[in-house]
Design a protein around this motif. Structure first.
Motif, PDB file in Angstrom:
ATOM      1  N   ASP A  37       0.780  -1.146  -0.008  1.00 11.20           N
ATOM      2  CA  ASP A  37      -0.023  -0.122  -0.029  1.00 11.20           C
ATOM      3  C   ASP A  37       0.906   1.348  -0.049  1.00 11.20           C
ATOM      4  O   ASP A  37       0.491   2.487  -0.689  1.00 11.20           O
ATOM      5  N   ASP A  38       1.869   1.283   0.732  1.00  7.30           N
ATOM      6  CA  ASP A  38       2.619   2.355   0.635  1.00  7.30           C
ATOM      7  C   ASP A  38       3.460   2.696  -0.499  1.00  7.30           C
ATOM      8  O   ASP A  38       3.569   3.605  -1.005  1.00  7.30           O
ATOM      9  N   LEU A  39       3.884   1.482  -1.245  1.00  8.93           N
ATOM     10  CA  LEU A  39       4.745   1.635  -2.498  1.00  8.93           C
ATOM     11  C   LEU A  39       3.397   2.389  -3.516  1.00  8.93           C
ATOM     12  O   LEU A  39       3.566   3.155  -4.345  1.00  8.93           O
ATOM     13  N   ILE A  40       2.222   1.681  -3.518  1.00  7.81           N
ATOM     14  CA  ILE A  40       1.075   2.465  -4.499  1.00  7.81           C
ATOM     15  C   ILE A  40       0.918   3.652  -4.101  1.00  7.81           C
ATOM     16  O   ILE A  40       0.709   4.496  -5.068  1.00  7.81           O
ATOM     17  N   PHE A  41       0.905   4.021  -2.717  1.00  6.38           N
ATOM     18  CA  PHE A  41       0.508   5.313  -2.288  1.00  6.38           C
ATOM     19  C   PHE A  41       1.648   6.275  -3.068  1.00  6.38           C
ATOM     20  O   PHE A  41       1.143   7.531  -3.346  1.00  6.38           O
ATOM     21  N   LYS A  42       2.856   6.038  -2.829  1.00  5.40           N
ATOM     22  CA  LYS A  42       3.807   6.924  -3.294  1.00  5.40           C
ATOM     23  C   LYS A  42       3.842   7.102  -4.719  1.00  5.40           C
ATOM     24  O   LYS A  42       4.066   8.293  -5.042  1.00  5.40           O
ATOM     25  N   ILE A  43       3.305   6.171  -5.609  1.00  8.48           N
ATOM     26  CA  ILE A  43       3.141   6.445  -7.106  1.00  8.48           C
ATOM     27  C   ILE A  43       2.104   7.432  -7.103  1.00  8.48           C
ATOM     28  O   ILE A  43       2.172   8.490  -8.055  1.00  8.48           O
ATOM     29  N   ILE A  44       0.874   7.289  -6.266  1.00  4.80           N
ATOM     30  CA  ILE A  44      -0.200   8.193  -6.619  1.00  4.80           C
ATOM     31  C   ILE A  44       0.161   9.627  -6.137  1.00  4.80           C
ATOM     32  O   ILE A  44      -0.341  10.573  -6.741  1.00  4.80           O
ATOM     33  N   LEU A  45       0.979   9.675  -4.900  1.00  8.16           N
ATOM     34  CA  LEU A  45       1.388  11.010  -4.421  1.00  8.16           C
ATOM     35  C   LEU A  45       2.083  11.524  -5.617  1.00  8.16           C
ATOM     36  O   LEU A  45       2.222  12.911  -5.725  1.00  8.16           O
ATOM     37  N   LEU A  46       3.270  10.832  -6.280  1.00 10.84           N
ATOM     38  CA  LEU A  46       3.923  11.541  -7.328  1.00 10.84           C
ATOM     39  C   LEU A  46       3.188  11.905  -8.457  1.00 10.84           C
ATOM     40  O   LEU A  46       3.295  13.026  -9.175  1.00 10.84           O
ATOM     41  N   SER A  47       2.119  11.386  -8.796  1.00 10.51           N
ATOM     42  CA  SER A  47       1.197  11.776 -10.016  1.00 10.51           C
ATOM     43  C   SER A  47       0.315  12.706  -9.563  1.00 10.51           C
ATOM     44  O   SER A  47      -0.113  13.475 -10.564  1.00 10.51           O
ATOM     45  N   GLY A  48       0.146  13.276  -8.263  1.00 13.42           N
ATOM     46  CA  GLY A  48      -0.612  14.599  -7.889  1.00 13.42           C
ATOM     47  C   GLY A  48      -2.139  14.019  -7.711  1.00 13.42           C
ATOM     48  O   GLY A  48      -2.657  15.005  -7.482  1.00 13.42           O
ATOM     49  N   SER A  49      -2.594  12.853  -7.900  1.00 10.19           N
ATOM     50  CA  SER A  49      -4.000  12.575  -7.637  1.00 10.19           C
ATOM     51  C   SER A  49      -4.365  12.013  -6.509  1.00 10.19           C
ATOM     52  O   SER A  49      -5.031  11.057  -6.643  1.00 10.19           O
ATOM     53  N   PHE A  50      -3.975  12.759  -5.579  1.00 10.85           N
ATOM     54  CA  PHE A  50      -4.452  12.261  -4.146  1.00 10.85           C
ATOM     55  C   PHE A  50      -5.520  13.260  -3.449  1.00 10.85           C
ATOM     56  O   PHE A  50      -5.513  13.209  -2.280  1.00 10.85           O
TER      57      PHE A  50
END
Length: 260
Positions: free
Chosen positions: A247-260
């Motif tokens: 989950d942490d890895l997935i969210f880091k990708i989401i965070l980088l994309s700016g779609s959080f």
């Protein structure tokens, strides 16, 4: 027992409405909702832990919650394929993930009064909001011992998966549908508490070092929506984390994309 019947305000607003109409003089508050089964020591376990926390940190918002025992509609235990790590509650986690199941919570009057004084206009879920407030301005205790049976019957407003395949599908669906939910929730948190007035209930808690750091972290998260370099810096810092590694890895990708 006091009883009242109000209008249907939806799941989240109904909980805050209930909190608003609750007795002002109680020492502890807990939600008894849905069709979950309380074990005999459910309330006493929460109260005992809060009493222990009060000895170390009195007069601050305190929240107790426990890991729910997953059962079917007939209270038969469910065997989960998913390994769930011991929970590490903190604002750094509450920032981007909720680990608090509302029906397991017990809170003190400080937390109840603080939330009642300034209910959010927006939050993803009521129990997440309590986690955010308690972890930033007070303390949270997560009990790994279940004291409630959490029924899973397919009609839950919010449920927990026991199948890896179903959980993966649900998580993909949830991540796609939750765009901006986290940053919108933190924007509301900042709206209420970043420029708190001296006569607000929250004013005395915001002066703590932990509270100030939490507000700064929330501000960095919200502002990073406009800056890729800020999002990269936030990811590298490791300050915000989810409980499970994947989950942490997935969210880091989401965070980088700016779609959080």
């Amino acid at each position: 027992v006091s009883w009242y019947h109000g209008d249907n305000k939806g799941v989240i607003k109904s909980f805050f409405d209930l909190l608003d109409k609750s007795d002002d003089e109680a020492d502890y508050y807990a939600f008894a909702d849905q069709d979950d089964y309380w074990m005999p020591e459910k309330l006493s376990a929460g109260i005992k832990k809060i009493e222990e926390m009060k000895k170390e940190s009195d007069d601050i918002p305190l929240l107790y919650c426990c890991r729910p025992k997953l059962v079917d509609e007939n209270l038969n235990p469910l065997v989960s394929e998913i390994k769930r790590p011991p929970m590490r509650p903190s604002f750094n986690n509450a920032l981007i993930e909720n680990i608090v199941t509302g029906c397991t919570t017990v809170m003190n009057r400080n937390l109840r009064d603080m939330v009642k004084a300034a209910p959010p206009r927006y939050t993803v879920m009521h129990d997440w909001w309590f986690y955010i407030i308690a972890s930033s301005f007070g303390r949270v205790y997560y009990d790994e011992t279940p004291h409630i049976c959490y029924r899973q019957h397919g009609n839950n407003e919010v449920g927990t998966n026991v199948s890896r395949a179903k959980e993966f599908k649900d998580r993909v669906k949830r991540f796609k549908g939750n765009r901006r939910n986290i940053s919108n929730q933190m924007t509301e948190f900042l709206r209420i508490y970043e420029n708190c007035k001296e006569d607000d209930i929250a004013a005395r808690y915001i002066k703590s070092d932990n509270a100030r750091e939490c507000l700064k972290l929330a501000r960095r998260l919200v502002d990073s929506r406009q800056s890729l370099s800020a999002r990269i810096k936030l990811v590298k810092s490791g300050e915000a984390y989810r409980q499970r590694k994947m989950d942490d890895l997935i969210f880091k990708i989401i965070l980088l994309s700016g779609s959080f």
